[in-house]
Write a protein that holds these residues in place. Structure first.
Motif, PDB file in Angstrom:
ATOM      1  N   ALA A 152      -2.562   1.274   5.746  1.00  0.00           N
ATOM      2  CA  ALA A 152      -1.547   2.339   5.632  1.00  0.00           C
ATOM      3  C   ALA A 152      -1.452   2.817   4.179  1.00  0.00           C
ATOM      4  CB  ALA A 152      -0.192   1.842   6.140  1.00  0.00           C
ATOM      5  N   ALA A 153      -1.334   1.873   3.253  1.00  0.00           N
ATOM      6  CA  ALA A 153      -1.257   2.245   1.828  1.00  0.00           C
ATOM      7  C   ALA A 153      -2.554   2.916   1.380  1.00  0.00           C
ATOM      8  CB  ALA A 153      -0.981   1.007   0.977  1.00  0.00           C
ATOM      9  N   ARG A 154      -3.669   2.451   1.938  1.00  0.00           N
ATOM     10  CA  ARG A 154      -4.965   3.051   1.588  1.00  0.00           C
ATOM     11  C   ARG A 154      -4.985   4.539   1.982  1.00  0.00           C
ATOM     12  NH1 ARG A 154      -9.635   4.000   4.131  1.00  0.00           N
ATOM     13  NH2 ARG A 154     -11.609   3.773   2.990  1.00  0.00           N
ATOM     14  N   GLU A 155      -4.522   4.855   3.185  1.00  0.00           N
ATOM     15  CA  GLU A 155      -4.465   6.262   3.619  1.00  0.00           C
ATOM     16  C   GLU A 155      -3.514   7.062   2.732  1.00  0.00           C
ATOM     17  OE1 GLU A 155      -3.365   6.440   7.739  1.00  0.00           O
ATOM     18  OE2 GLU A 155      -5.087   5.254   8.379  1.00  0.00           O
ATOM     19  N   ALA A 176      -6.427  -2.640  -5.893  1.00  0.00           N
ATOM     20  CA  ALA A 176      -7.799  -2.108  -5.940  1.00  0.00           C
ATOM     21  C   ALA A 176      -7.833  -0.619  -6.287  1.00  0.00           C
ATOM     22  CB  ALA A 176      -8.484  -2.345  -4.594  1.00  0.00           C
ATOM     23  N   LEU A 177      -6.918   0.157  -5.705  1.00  0.00           N
ATOM     24  CA  LEU A 177      -7.028   1.619  -5.809  1.00  0.00           C
ATOM     25  C   LEU A 177      -6.077   2.235  -6.832  1.00  0.00           C
ATOM     26  CD1 LEU A 177      -7.319   2.704  -2.057  1.00  0.00           C
ATOM     27  CD2 LEU A 177      -9.164   2.283  -3.714  1.00  0.00           C
ATOM     28  N   ALA A 178      -4.972   1.569  -7.122  1.00  0.00           N
ATOM     29  CA  ALA A 178      -3.966   2.132  -8.038  1.00  0.00           C
ATOM     30  C   ALA A 178      -3.337   0.985  -8.817  1.00  0.00           C
ATOM     31  CB  ALA A 178      -2.900   2.899  -7.244  1.00  0.00           C
ATOM     32  N   PRO A 179      -4.122   0.357  -9.696  1.00  0.00           N
ATOM     33  CA  PRO A 179      -3.648  -0.874 -10.349  1.00  0.00           C
ATOM     34  C   PRO A 179      -2.379  -0.682 -11.173  1.00  0.00           C
ATOM     35  CG  PRO A 179      -5.788  -0.155 -11.240  1.00  0.00           C
ATOM     36  CD  PRO A 179      -5.507   0.683 -10.046  1.00  0.00           C
ATOM     37  N   GLY A 180      -2.078   0.560 -11.585  1.00  0.00           N
ATOM     38  CA  GLY A 180      -0.846   0.790 -12.336  1.00  0.00           C
ATOM     39  C   GLY A 180       0.375   0.938 -11.452  1.00  0.00           C
ATOM     40  N   CYS A 181       0.179   0.974 -10.139  1.00  0.00           N
ATOM     41  CA  CYS A 181       1.298   1.189  -9.202  1.00  0.00           C
ATOM     42  C   CYS A 181       2.085  -0.104  -9.017  1.00  0.00           C
ATOM     43  CB  CYS A 181       0.741   1.675  -7.861  1.00  0.00           C
ATOM     44  SG  CYS A 181       2.002   1.901  -6.596  1.00  0.00           S
ATOM     45  N   LYS A 182       3.404  -0.018  -9.231  1.00  0.00           N
ATOM     46  CA  LYS A 182       4.270  -1.176  -9.009  1.00  0.00           C
ATOM     47  C   LYS A 182       4.616  -1.257  -7.525  1.00  0.00           C
ATOM     48  CE  LYS A 182       6.458  -1.420 -13.559  1.00  0.00           C
ATOM     49  NZ  LYS A 182       5.688  -0.282 -14.169  1.00  0.00           N
ATOM     50  N   VAL A 183       4.253  -2.359  -6.896  1.00  0.00           N
ATOM     51  CA  VAL A 183       4.558  -2.549  -5.475  1.00  0.00           C
ATOM     52  C   VAL A 183       5.834  -3.365  -5.368  1.00  0.00           C
ATOM     53  CG1 VAL A 183       3.745  -3.504  -3.290  1.00  0.00           C
ATOM     54  CG2 VAL A 183       2.117  -2.429  -4.873  1.00  0.00           C
ATOM     55  N   ILE A 184       6.852  -2.779  -4.726  1.00  0.00           N
ATOM     56  CA  ILE A 184       8.175  -3.408  -4.616  1.00  0.00           C
ATOM     57  C   ILE A 184       8.428  -3.772  -3.152  1.00  0.00           C
ATOM     58  CG2 ILE A 184      10.636  -3.183  -5.170  1.00  0.00           C
ATOM     59  CD1 ILE A 184       8.949  -2.547  -7.619  1.00  0.00           C
ATOM     60  N   GLY A 185       8.637  -5.045  -2.876  1.00  0.00           N
ATOM     61  CA  GLY A 185       8.979  -5.479  -1.522  1.00  0.00           C
ATOM     62  C   GLY A 185      10.476  -5.415  -1.308  1.00  0.00           C
ATOM     63  N   ASP A 213      -4.422  10.277   0.505  1.00  0.00           N
ATOM     64  CA  ASP A 213      -3.840  11.586   0.822  1.00  0.00           C
ATOM     65  C   ASP A 213      -3.082  12.201  -0.349  1.00  0.00           C
ATOM     66  OD1 ASP A 213      -4.914  11.470   3.297  1.00  0.00           O
ATOM     67  OD2 ASP A 213      -3.039  11.147   4.385  1.00  0.00           O
ATOM     68  N   VAL A 214      -2.373  11.384  -1.120  1.00  0.00           N
ATOM     69  CA  VAL A 214      -1.504  11.968  -2.159  1.00  0.00           C
ATOM     70  C   VAL A 214      -1.958  11.646  -3.578  1.00  0.00           C
ATOM     71  CG1 VAL A 214       0.449  11.814  -0.576  1.00  0.00           C
ATOM     72  CG2 VAL A 214       0.204  10.081  -2.351  1.00  0.00           C
ATOM     73  N   GLY A 215      -2.974  10.815  -3.738  1.00  0.00           N
ATOM     74  CA  GLY A 215      -3.405  10.436  -5.083  1.00  0.00           C
ATOM     75  C   GLY A 215      -2.579   9.275  -5.612  1.00  0.00           C
ATOM     76  N   SER A 216      -2.724   8.965  -6.875  1.00  0.00           N
ATOM     77  CA  SER A 216      -2.141   7.746  -7.423  1.00  0.00           C
ATOM     78  C   SER A 216      -0.606   7.781  -7.397  1.00  0.00           C
ATOM     79  CB  SER A 216      -2.645   7.522  -8.849  1.00  0.00           C
ATOM     80  OG  SER A 216      -2.453   6.161  -9.188  1.00  0.00           O
TER      81      SER A 216
END
Lengths: 331, 331
Positions: free
Chosen positions: A168-171, A201-210, A175-178
């Motif tokens: 899902a995150a990969r799509e 892998a695809l957006a290493p600067g993206c902070k993933v918040i659970g 679709d929207v870029g980084s």
């Protein structure tokens, strides 16, 4: 960088997620991304909502379920699959098994939303109920599976399930870029783990918040203490996030790849859910609104940022509405 | 073929609709088309839902409003626009005027849904309330317009408005190909007229069916008797279809280009609305579900057919939910 002392599992890797993406192509929906000028203005950010409420069977869970079941051996497929789930994973397994012609048994708490139980049965799943307050769904499930020779596909702690959820995150990134942030609801951590592997892998600067419901804050406490914490039968409207704890795969994955965890109280969650209904014209279930609630009400400074939010599901039991409206101040 | 004795107006023509389509490109959303395997199975038809609930300001009305306002002369634009509307047209005029920088005055019944009134004001429209049971909105509006030098753009009986509304069916036919049926909600008949003109040009074999709430059945009676019938302040949950009658343009257009009219009672309408919420995961307002209710419950034999349905809007006042759930047996 991995978390010192707690090594992430060797799999799933991002290669597994790419493999899952190929496996589900043409079977799972490539769901759209919604935006709202009003919500962008309110947050002074660019919000991108990944609409997994429009996924087959109404939730992201179909990704992992289909990825797992489509890799069964011919023999295992003939015998069938068993799972235990409070709802959306159950429907996903029931539908994926229907698509693949694999018999399926679902062990479900007796207080699961009626709409989820009906849908599971409508997809041809055999439902076995247990009492959430006294039974251990995993023990019950494993006993039945052994008796009947069924393969267990649990709702999150499974390599193929996590890999499927990571698509899902990969799509979304395709679709929207980084992105600067990605807010992901967290129950057992399958979607969160898969999303975090994808972003690494695809957006290493993206902070993933659970994001968890406040009453079911086990993963947040596990993240802070670096020891696996549990909750017992938490009372929250976010019925998809009432899981007792992270799993043996998802706990180290969350520790190593997730930037932060946070919780949302039920009142804020329902307000956000109705706001999404009003502004996006989209039916999102309470659990599905956790990420949006965090983006709107969390401590992260998102002004000026590009923010992904996974709307995880839309399976609402409308008989709950009067109760929800009573709890909630807005409508 | 035209209806003997009642000549349709010279305009709008399909050329006007094509012109409107160019005018709104890049400003109005080209809304998506939703489908549902479950609803296809239930009806044994192929249903294509045109999602005007995802249109700007939450309803198809933005098409006509923007088409009309964008054709104002510089002088008229400087003075401003006035309209009278129970809601969605008001929001559409308010937003279109905001986009075009045209001052706008909205005459609205005092019992209009709060969510629609708030949204109209949020788009910078000046709202003037009147009592629906005693006042005549058209007379009140025309008096204020004269006093202030405003141009009136009524909700449906206007060439540019009808032409704008006709672009929704045009997009639907472009996207999915020809149809056997098109079900269209009917209040004052603007969308219905525009849709019927489009179908006559692009899909002449397509039966266009107008659908009203049972309590506001004036257009159905007008269609049957071939004389303009009216209703006074009908009590129905379909607040967007409480208009007293068809207009001087829409009455002959409906008589000449529409295949049939039918009505839906409020209980069936709410059941259908919740079904759309559940299966499409899409918030549709009661009026917006009229077409779907007719396709699911009407006398037309749609099995095997390709069926278009316009979901006209999604502006729900969630404070109405407890009342709706009380009326409705399903959830």
């Amino acid at each position: 960088m991995t978390s010192p002392g707690i090594t992430p599992p060797a799999r799933p890797t991002f290669a597994d997620i790419e493999d899952a993406a190929r496996q589900i192509t043409g079977v799972a929906h490539r769901t759209p991304v919604a935006t709202s000028r009003t919500l962008n203005t309110r947050t002074r950010a660019q919000l991108f909502f990944k609409c997994e409420n429009l996924q087959r069977a109404g939730a992201f869970k179909f990704r992992g379920a289909y990825n797992a079941l489509s890799r069964f051996s011919a023999d295992a497929g003939k015998c069938g699959v068993l799972t235990f789930s409070s709802g959306n994973h159950a429907q996903a397994i029931a539908l994926a098994g229907q698509v693949l012609d694999i018999p399926r048994v679902i062990v479900m708490p007796s207080d699961a939303p009626a709409v989820k139980r009906r849908a599971t049965e409508a997809y041809g799943g055999e439902v076995i109920l247990y009492d959430r307050s006294t039974g251990d769904r995993e023990a019950i499930g494993r006993r039945i599976a052994e008796e009947r020779g069924l393969t267990v596909v649990p709702p999150y702690d499974h390599v193929d399930v996590i890999a499927g959820q990571g698509t899902a995150a990969r799509e979304l990134l395709e679709d929207v870029g980084s992105l600067d942030f990605l807010f992901v609801p967290c129950g057992g951590g399958g979607l969160l783990s898969g999303s975090a592997i994808t972003c690494r892998a695809l957006a290493p600067g993206c902070k993933v918040i659970g994001v968890e419901p406040a009453a079911g804050d086990d993963a947040t406490r596990s993240f802070r203490t670096r020891e696996l914490q549990t909750v017992h039968n938490p009372q929250t409207v976010a019925d998809g996030a009432r899981t007792p704890s992270l799993g043996t795969l998802t706990f180290p994955l969350v520790l190593n790849y997730v930037s932060d965890m946070m919780t949302i109280d039920d009142r804020t969650l329902l307000e956000t859910m109705f706001l999404l209904w009003e502004r996006l014209k989209m039916v999102v279930e309470p659990t599905g609104a956790l990420g949006a609630a965090a983006a709107l009400h969390g401590p992260q400074q998102i002004a000026g940022a590009r923010v992904g939010i996974i709307l995880t599901g839309g399976n609402v039991d409308f008989s709950d509405l009067p109760r929800w409206i009573g709890t909630n101040s807005t409508p």
